[in-house]
Design a protein around this motif. Sequence first.
Motif, PDB file in Angstrom:
ATOM      1  N   GLU A  14      31.653   0.239   7.626  1.00  0.00           N
ATOM      2  CA  GLU A  14      30.890  -0.838   7.205  1.00  0.00           C
ATOM      3  C   GLU A  14      31.200  -1.097   5.682  1.00  0.00           C
ATOM      4  OE1 GLU A  14      27.079  -2.574   8.563  1.00  0.00           O
ATOM      5  OE2 GLU A  14      26.743  -0.507   9.222  1.00  0.00           O
ATOM      6  N   GLY A  15      30.914   0.072   4.882  1.00  0.00           N
ATOM      7  CA  GLY A  15      31.239   0.007   3.517  1.00  0.00           C
ATOM      8  C   GLY A  15      32.696  -0.363   2.949  1.00  0.00           C
ATOM      9  N   ARG A  16      33.574   0.006   3.828  1.00  0.00           N
ATOM     10  CA  ARG A  16      34.844  -0.201   3.613  1.00  0.00           C
ATOM     11  C   ARG A  16      35.412  -1.481   3.943  1.00  0.00           C
ATOM     12  NH1 ARG A  16      38.193   4.520   3.927  1.00  0.00           N
ATOM     13  NH2 ARG A  16      40.089   3.008   3.352  1.00  0.00           N
ATOM     14  N   VAL A  17      34.929  -1.834   5.116  1.00  0.00           N
ATOM     15  CA  VAL A  17      35.441  -3.418   5.431  1.00  0.00           C
ATOM     16  C   VAL A  17      34.579  -4.443   4.594  1.00  0.00           C
ATOM     17  CG1 VAL A  17      35.113  -5.260   7.272  1.00  0.00           C
ATOM     18  CG2 VAL A  17      35.605  -2.819   7.861  1.00  0.00           C
ATOM     19  N   LEU A  18      33.138  -4.264   4.153  1.00  0.00           N
ATOM     20  CA  LEU A  18      32.589  -5.052   3.156  1.00  0.00           C
ATOM     21  C   LEU A  18      33.344  -5.250   1.984  1.00  0.00           C
ATOM     22  CD1 LEU A  18      28.980  -4.255   3.746  1.00  0.00           C
ATOM     23  CD2 LEU A  18      29.870  -6.398   3.967  1.00  0.00           C
ATOM     24  N   SER A  19      33.977  -3.896   1.307  1.00  0.00           N
ATOM     25  CA  SER A  19      34.955  -4.135   0.193  1.00  0.00           C
ATOM     26  C   SER A  19      36.119  -4.913   0.376  1.00  0.00           C
ATOM     27  CB  SER A  19      35.351  -2.664  -0.054  1.00  0.00           C
ATOM     28  OG  SER A  19      34.375  -1.828  -0.430  1.00  0.00           O
ATOM     29  N   LYS A  69      26.913  -4.580  -1.935  1.00  0.00           N
ATOM     30  CA  LYS A  69      26.206  -4.108  -0.707  1.00  0.00           C
ATOM     31  C   LYS A  69      27.423  -2.888  -0.413  1.00  0.00           C
ATOM     32  CE  LYS A  69      24.906  -5.017   3.876  1.00  0.00           C
ATOM     33  NZ  LYS A  69      24.588  -6.141   4.978  1.00  0.00           N
ATOM     34  N   ALA A  70      28.706  -3.131  -0.513  1.00  0.00           N
ATOM     35  CA  ALA A  70      29.475  -1.943   0.123  1.00  0.00           C
ATOM     36  C   ALA A  70      29.310  -0.863  -1.160  1.00  0.00           C
ATOM     37  CB  ALA A  70      31.014  -2.497  -0.123  1.00  0.00           C
ATOM     38  N   LEU A  71      29.175  -1.094  -2.335  1.00  0.00           N
ATOM     39  CA  LEU A  71      28.854  -0.070  -3.326  1.00  0.00           C
ATOM     40  C   LEU A  71      27.771   0.896  -2.834  1.00  0.00           C
ATOM     41  CD1 LEU A  71      30.065   1.420  -5.736  1.00  0.00           C
ATOM     42  CD2 LEU A  71      28.861  -0.232  -7.140  1.00  0.00           C
ATOM     43  N   ASP A  72      26.524   0.291  -2.667  1.00  0.00           N
ATOM     44  CA  ASP A  72      25.113   0.897  -2.165  1.00  0.00           C
ATOM     45  C   ASP A  72      25.611   1.776  -1.061  1.00  0.00           C
ATOM     46  OD1 ASP A  72      23.893  -0.522  -4.234  1.00  0.00           O
ATOM     47  OD2 ASP A  72      23.201  -2.012  -3.130  1.00  0.00           O
ATOM     48  N   ILE A  73      26.078   1.355   0.102  1.00  0.00           N
ATOM     49  CA  ILE A  73      26.594   2.072   1.136  1.00  0.00           C
ATOM     50  C   ILE A  73      27.406   3.337   0.750  1.00  0.00           C
ATOM     51  CG2 ILE A  73      27.568   2.044   3.441  1.00  0.00           C
ATOM     52  CD1 ILE A  73      26.939  -0.918   3.800  1.00  0.00           C
ATOM     53  N   LEU A  74      28.610   3.088   0.126  1.00  0.00           N
ATOM     54  CA  LEU A  74      29.527   4.167  -0.190  1.00  0.00           C
ATOM     55  C   LEU A  74      28.894   5.132  -0.818  1.00  0.00           C
ATOM     56  CD1 LEU A  74      32.728   2.065  -0.786  1.00  0.00           C
ATOM     57  CD2 LEU A  74      32.063   3.439   1.298  1.00  0.00           C
ATOM     58  N   SER A 100      33.777   4.431  -3.415  1.00  0.00           N
ATOM     59  CA  SER A 100      33.025   3.906  -4.327  1.00  0.00           C
ATOM     60  C   SER A 100      33.714   3.398  -5.806  1.00  0.00           C
ATOM     61  CB  SER A 100      31.865   4.616  -4.942  1.00  0.00           C
ATOM     62  OG  SER A 100      31.025   5.317  -3.655  1.00  0.00           O
ATOM     63  N   ALA A 101      34.687   4.212  -6.001  1.00  0.00           N
ATOM     64  CA  ALA A 101      35.505   3.828  -7.425  1.00  0.00           C
ATOM     65  C   ALA A 101      36.376   2.594  -7.216  1.00  0.00           C
ATOM     66  CB  ALA A 101      36.426   4.934  -7.555  1.00  0.00           C
ATOM     67  N   TYR A 102      36.738   2.392  -5.699  1.00  0.00           N
ATOM     68  CA  TYR A 102      37.577   1.163  -5.558  1.00  0.00           C
ATOM     69  C   TYR A 102      36.677  -0.147  -5.701  1.00  0.00           C
ATOM     70  CZ  TYR A 102      42.173   3.030  -4.782  1.00  0.00           C
ATOM     71  OH  TYR A 102      43.486   3.630  -4.955  1.00  0.00           O
ATOM     72  N   ALA A 103      35.425   0.014  -5.031  1.00  0.00           N
ATOM     73  CA  ALA A 103      34.462  -1.033  -5.187  1.00  0.00           C
ATOM     74  C   ALA A 103      34.141  -1.449  -6.679  1.00  0.00           C
ATOM     75  CB  ALA A 103      33.336  -0.701  -4.156  1.00  0.00           C
ATOM     76  N   LEU A 104      33.658  -0.283  -7.218  1.00  0.00           N
ATOM     77  CA  LEU A 104      33.448  -0.495  -8.851  1.00  0.00           C
ATOM     78  C   LEU A 104      34.713  -1.297  -9.426  1.00  0.00           C
ATOM     79  CD1 LEU A 104      31.794   2.586 -10.027  1.00  0.00           C
ATOM     80  CD2 LEU A 104      30.986   0.601 -10.420  1.00  0.00           C
ATOM     81  N   HIS A 105      35.773  -0.894  -9.158  1.00  0.00           N
ATOM     82  CA  HIS A 105      37.073  -1.453  -9.888  1.00  0.00           C
ATOM     83  C   HIS A 105      36.933  -2.965  -9.619  1.00  0.00           C
ATOM     84  CE1 HIS A 105      41.466  -2.567  -9.994  1.00  0.00           C
ATOM     85  NE2 HIS A 105      40.955  -2.403 -11.259  1.00  0.00           N
ATOM     86  N   TRP A 106      36.965  -3.101  -8.172  1.00  0.00           N
ATOM     87  CA  TRP A 106      37.190  -4.698  -7.891  1.00  0.00           C
ATOM     88  C   TRP A 106      35.968  -5.377  -8.345  1.00  0.00           C
ATOM     89  CZ3 TRP A 106      38.039  -2.439  -2.416  1.00  0.00           C
ATOM     90  CH2 TRP A 106      39.218  -2.282  -2.301  1.00  0.00           C
TER      91      TRP A 106
END
Length: 923
Positions: free
Chosen positions: A820-825, A846-851, A860-866
């Motif tokens: 879920e976290g990966r797809v939300l990203s 939401k993705a970052l919270d899950i990951l 999490s690092a990729y979600a933060l970067h985006w």
Amino acid sequence: MTTGFMFRVLGPLRAGDAELGGTKPRVLLATLLLNANQTVTYDMLTDALWPNRRPRSVAANLRTYVSSLRASSPQISARMRTDRIGYSIAIGPGELDLTEFTGHVAAARQYRAAGALAEAAQQLESALALWHGEPLADLPGVHAWGDRLAALAEARVMATEELLGLRVAEGRYQDAIAGLRPFLAEHPFRESGWQQLLLALNGSGQQAEALRTYAEIRKRLVTELGVEPGPELRKVHEAILKGEAPQQEPAIVRAVPRQLPQDVPDFTGRGKHIAALRSMVATASQAAAVATIVGSPGVGKTAFAVHVAHLVKDAFPDGQLYVDLAGTTSRPRTGKEVLGSLLRSLGVTGAAVPDSVHDRAALYRSLASETRMLVLFDDAANAAQVQGLLPASNWCVLVTSRQRMAELPATHQIELDVLPAGEAGELLGKIAGLDRVNREPESAEAILRSCGYLPLAIRIAGARIAGRRGWTLTVLERRLADETQRLSELKAGELAVRASIDLSYRQLPPDAAEAFRLLGRLGPSTIPEWVAGALLDRPDSTDLVDVLLDANMLEMAGMDVIDQPRYLMHDLIRCYARGAVDTDVREPLRRAVSGWLGLVEKAVARLPVSIFRALPNDSPRHPVDQSIVDAVERAPLRWLDAEHETLISVVELAAAEGLDDLACTLATTLVAYFDHRGHFDSWQRVHEVALPSAKDKLSQAVLLRGLAQVHLYRDCYDSAESTFAQARALFIEAGHPLGEAFASCGVGAARYFRGRPLAALPYFHKGLHIFVDQGDVHAEAYARQAIGKAQLAIGNRTEAVNWLERALCLAGEAGDRHREGRVLSELGRLHAGAGQTKKAVRHLEKALDILRSLGDDHCSAYALHWLGDLHTTAGEFGRAEVEVRQALAAFRRLKDRSGEEKAEWTLNVLRRRRGATLEKVTG
């Protein structure tokens, strides 16, 4: 300088005005105070707190009691210390009544020796005023304190007796009589006290009373003990009968023994321990100051003891004795032999040496009471060998042994470890020549590592270098690199590491020797306690582990994250243990490795769902105690993080010992953890180690797929695609559809990251069809996400949304939070590209919270970067910089070069846009 805060043990336990809580914390504090300023080992504390039955989690209970004590008073908290082997309490001058008592008594002795009788009496009065009843009177009896409290009681009696004797010597006869009467009522058979009473009565003109008193004590001795009064008491009686002033026996003039071996001229290091023993000697008073010096073979116990003895010998003007107890030989010396030797050193010869052990011990202690000497008992077999040799007087006793001797009433206990790297290098330079060591520092460091920083090994290595002027250090470095030949190389003249270890090995009982040999096969990592039981196929092996610990053939390495004791074997001792094995050990090792595998499986099952599946292996897992399994399942990531390096060495062990199936299964089981934490180096290492052990196509395929994924993560797309293709072909040959599907998706991923999304799609679809056919919902969600990403890269935004939203729905249905976290990203990125910033931020947050909740630092690092990229575009530069810098730090820590480059590029864009914005504002 005193602090005003006082600990008291000479009576009820007190720590200033602190409320100390329950009995167990108070017993712990009392044990530390009785051994102030030295480490009290976990074993010693366990014996004191739980003499009959220890709890399941000793370490946790100890931590609770220590926390309770710390919380009871900031003064206690500031003095508590924790180290690798136990706890200690730091006590300064004037802060403990026991040390104050000892100091006053020592000062009294010095004054008396100088003829200052009034000052000596004043010191003794101050010493005795510190007592407020029996030591630790408010605590239950603790067997472990027995000898210590008995020594304290004797010290109090002797101080009282000495004070009363000083009053007689000063002519204060009435004061002396008033004190001696109740003293002798409590201690009716102390002849020295009766002697002082006779002298006081005679000195005060009461000769008749003195004679009546002598008759009274003689009758009591004869009636109750069947003995006549001793010679000193009889002489005083005879002098009073004759009307003469009683005379003391003149001192016997004898030669002063100086028996210490020669000090080591190049002795190096150990400054902390030397200072502790010098302090012990300085504060020693009427009770013997006893220090035990223990450690593994070759650690330098005798050299250290001899060095310290030479440093403090001037404090013992009556002589220094040295006794080799031959504890590691086939015939350790008996108490009778040693006592005879000690008596001869004290001037007793020929027929004057009693025949029985009891009489020799009594005479030895009597003579010791008249002198102040140092004795070094070297190479003790155990505490029992030394116990009967300890004098009751103010001697200094140093005892060296390979066995821990917690039951010996020592005032200081030292466990010597190997030398720190700096001191080890200094010692090598002193022996081999500083100029040669400085010319080849890297080779010198390699030699020290091969020696395990063990002083004996360093001394031998240095001697070999010094004796071969034509050698460079590199020659010895190469010779020591081979573990199988290392002990053979570490020999010079009569010095040999193998021979030193052999002395200890031959003392082990057969079952402990077997445990030692098997533990030596496990490699250099620390070993949890349950592994010893697995090797020996015993539910409980703590008794054998304790034997090895006491023999210093195994070291306590601390407690792990699930409160299991962990142990370590010195490298050279481990080399010896490996060489001592002469039977097939694969079955014991299989039990240990399968036990580890079972625990890893339990831990990995608690991690987020992974697309990496371990090799199937139906062989039995060695059962591990359920309490350990429960602890692993409660904190799987914490346990895996702590066991990370150990588990790599277990894979290497399994591969090296021919346990092929276990090597491959453990390597592939660990992938879910390595992927979750981004440990790509470890992932590659265990797969490369296990691959030669893969004897069937399925094992080869699973390992190759894992290696291909590491190549992909490291942006080595050519290597990734070719390795995925190899794995796919092997999966097909092995008839493993799921493996084929994952490998197909891997080929597609390599093509996608090389900028060829159209060429990737057929492989993703191939994988998807197999996943659907196999009914694997988790894998289906993974394939749909991959197809959605490819569609987005091609420019088919609507298609991408459909594929990604279906993937998100499947992940939710399957309870796959990680997917879920990966797809939300991915959906966040998609909406960001369409200019839907708020929607994109909502998905990414939401993705970052899950990951983050799942502990996935990499995703999490990729979600933060985006998120940072989005906030840069929106002009929220402060927030964007925090996010991008956090992502950049994670990419660097995880060695993700692609992520690092992207984050650095975003930071540069951010700086340019921030600068342009400032220019507009100020322009």
